[in-house]
Design a protein around this motif. Sequence first.
Motif, PDB file in Angstrom:
ATOM      1  N   ILE A  46       9.400  -6.699  -4.652  1.00  0.00           N
ATOM      2  CA  ILE A  46       8.651  -7.522  -3.695  1.00  0.00           C
ATOM      3  C   ILE A  46       7.298  -6.899  -3.390  1.00  0.00           C
ATOM      4  N   ALA A  47       7.287  -5.585  -3.173  1.00  0.00           N
ATOM      5  CA  ALA A  47       6.011  -4.901  -2.917  1.00  0.00           C
ATOM      6  C   ALA A  47       5.087  -5.013  -4.122  1.00  0.00           C
ATOM      7  N   GLY A  48       5.657  -4.884  -5.330  1.00  0.00           N
ATOM      8  CA  GLY A  48       4.847  -5.000  -6.535  1.00  0.00           C
ATOM      9  C   GLY A  48       4.263  -6.384  -6.719  1.00  0.00           C
ATOM     10  N   VAL A  49       5.033  -7.419  -6.401  1.00  0.00           N
ATOM     11  CA  VAL A  49       4.535  -8.787  -6.514  1.00  0.00           C
ATOM     12  C   VAL A  49       3.369  -9.014  -5.555  1.00  0.00           C
ATOM     13  N   ILE A  50       3.531  -8.539  -4.316  1.00  0.00           N
ATOM     14  CA  ILE A  50       2.453  -8.711  -3.325  1.00  0.00           C
ATOM     15  C   ILE A  50       1.184  -7.999  -3.786  1.00  0.00           C
ATOM     16  N   LEU A  51       1.328  -6.734  -4.209  1.00  0.00           N
ATOM     17  CA  LEU A  51       0.155  -5.970  -4.654  1.00  0.00           C
ATOM     18  C   LEU A  51      -0.450  -6.577  -5.923  1.00  0.00           C
ATOM     19  N   GLY A  52       0.425  -7.018  -6.851  1.00  0.00           N
ATOM     20  CA  GLY A  52      -0.077  -7.593  -8.094  1.00  0.00           C
ATOM     21  C   GLY A  52      -0.827  -8.891  -7.880  1.00  0.00           C
ATOM     22  N   VAL A  53      -0.321  -9.742  -7.003  1.00  0.00           N
ATOM     23  CA  VAL A  53      -0.999 -11.004  -6.709  1.00  0.00           C
ATOM     24  C   VAL A  53      -2.348 -10.738  -6.035  1.00  0.00           C
ATOM     25  N   LEU A  54      -2.362  -9.815  -5.077  1.00  0.00           N
ATOM     26  CA  LEU A  54      -3.630  -9.484  -4.411  1.00  0.00           C
ATOM     27  C   LEU A  54      -4.642  -8.927  -5.405  1.00  0.00           C
ATOM     28  N   LEU A  55      -4.184  -8.068  -6.310  1.00  0.00           N
ATOM     29  CA  LEU A  55      -5.089  -7.494  -7.307  1.00  0.00           C
ATOM     30  C   LEU A  55      -5.605  -8.563  -8.257  1.00  0.00           C
ATOM     31  N   ALA A  56      -4.721  -9.475  -8.690  1.00  0.00           N
ATOM     32  CA  ALA A  56      -5.137 -10.525  -9.620  1.00  0.00           C
ATOM     33  C   ALA A  56      -6.133 -11.480  -8.976  1.00  0.00           C
ATOM     34  N   LEU A  57      -5.933 -11.801  -7.706  1.00  0.00           N
ATOM     35  CA  LEU A  57      -6.824 -12.740  -7.024  1.00  0.00           C
ATOM     36  C   LEU A  57      -8.199 -12.140  -6.754  1.00  0.00           C
TER      37      LEU A  57
END
Length: 433
Positions: free
Chosen positions: A351-362
Amino acid sequence: MSSPAPFSRYEFLIAWRYLRARRAEGGVSVMTWISLIGIALGVMALIATLAVRAGFRAEFVDTILGANAHTSVYMAPDRFENELTGEVYVTPGRIADYDAMAQKLADIDGVTRTAPVIRGQVMATANDASNVAEVYGIRLDDLKAIPRIVDPETSSGEIEDFGSGIAIGSGIARDLNLRLGDKLRLIAPQGAKTAFGTTPRVNAYTVTYVFSAGRYDIDQTRIYMPLTEAQSYFNREDVVDEIEVFVSDPEKVDDWTLPLLQAAGDRAQIWSWRDSSGSFLAALDMEDDVMFVILSVLVLIASMNITSGLIMLVKNKGRDIGILRTMGLTEGAVLRVFFLCGAFTGIIGTIAGVILGVLLALNVDSIMALINSLTGGNAWQPEVRGIYRLPADLRAWDVFRAVALSLTLSFVVTIFPARRAARMNPVEALRYE
């Protein structure tokens, strides 16, 4: 009295209590924190990488389709043999009845529009500078139908003035220090025919429109000229070099190859955007697969730390396991408790990785712009990458793949230490207590 169902509430409570316990009480170990952080970073990197790769491909394809024909129809070269010397002469194929052929091609189901075009290589000079350019002779209405060329946000000048001058790429304008209304001299090696042979043709044209197609190589080399002027300039009276064809589904452009060849005649040949860029796109697809495998290995390494953390937790909780077993907990219940301990780590990390990954991608475009400014423009070079920015296309399928991979690996590596805890003999566990 029936036994509780698997994964009952008390199993979750015991597992969560073990994870929240202090290190001195045999709770969460340093290895568990390392595995959680590692999984989060691995999932973040996987999501961000997949988004960037998808965005790069989408931007690259969009710049191709937004400034070029989906496919082109041209004629095979003509071959002539000198009966006296036996020498063979080859001349480029031309299309004479181009309006009739363009209409015939446009009548094919799925073809959205066609455009007769003349192409030629020239030397462009202005302000004591020069550049090699490719000239496209095209009609105004056909030029206005090219989305990347007529975009008002990236262009300057009035497209309606195209008939009284030429349109040039922003790279040419920058290199030759040209502005709207300036004169650009074009030199064609195969120009005017005189009694002494063919001499280079030199004409000066007014710059009436400057565009940016989003591709470095296009902006750096392309010039658009009115079709009738290009016919005169390149000695193509009443003929054109090719007919550009645009279809409803460019990704399936190969489906139109046979109908176009049948409509154009025996000497017709086809060259689509996939023919020119297919090898590069195939390399991108292969690179996507390789990057997914490499980053999957990183997630696997982070997940393996869960095993180490659980083994330490089982060792520290040996007395508790013995007590729980004597109270009536089955081996299956103990296995599920410690499985849940590892699963919680994998789920929280994912879950933490998804949040960080989405923020980084955006925000990857802004981050890349910052890095590029700090490095003086060396981090992203348009002349090497072809496009001006690093976009990201965050797709639900890519996020799902990353989540599924992380959770699967986390659950699988948890089984071994959980089984070890379940098989622990309660008598041995309590012998020295």
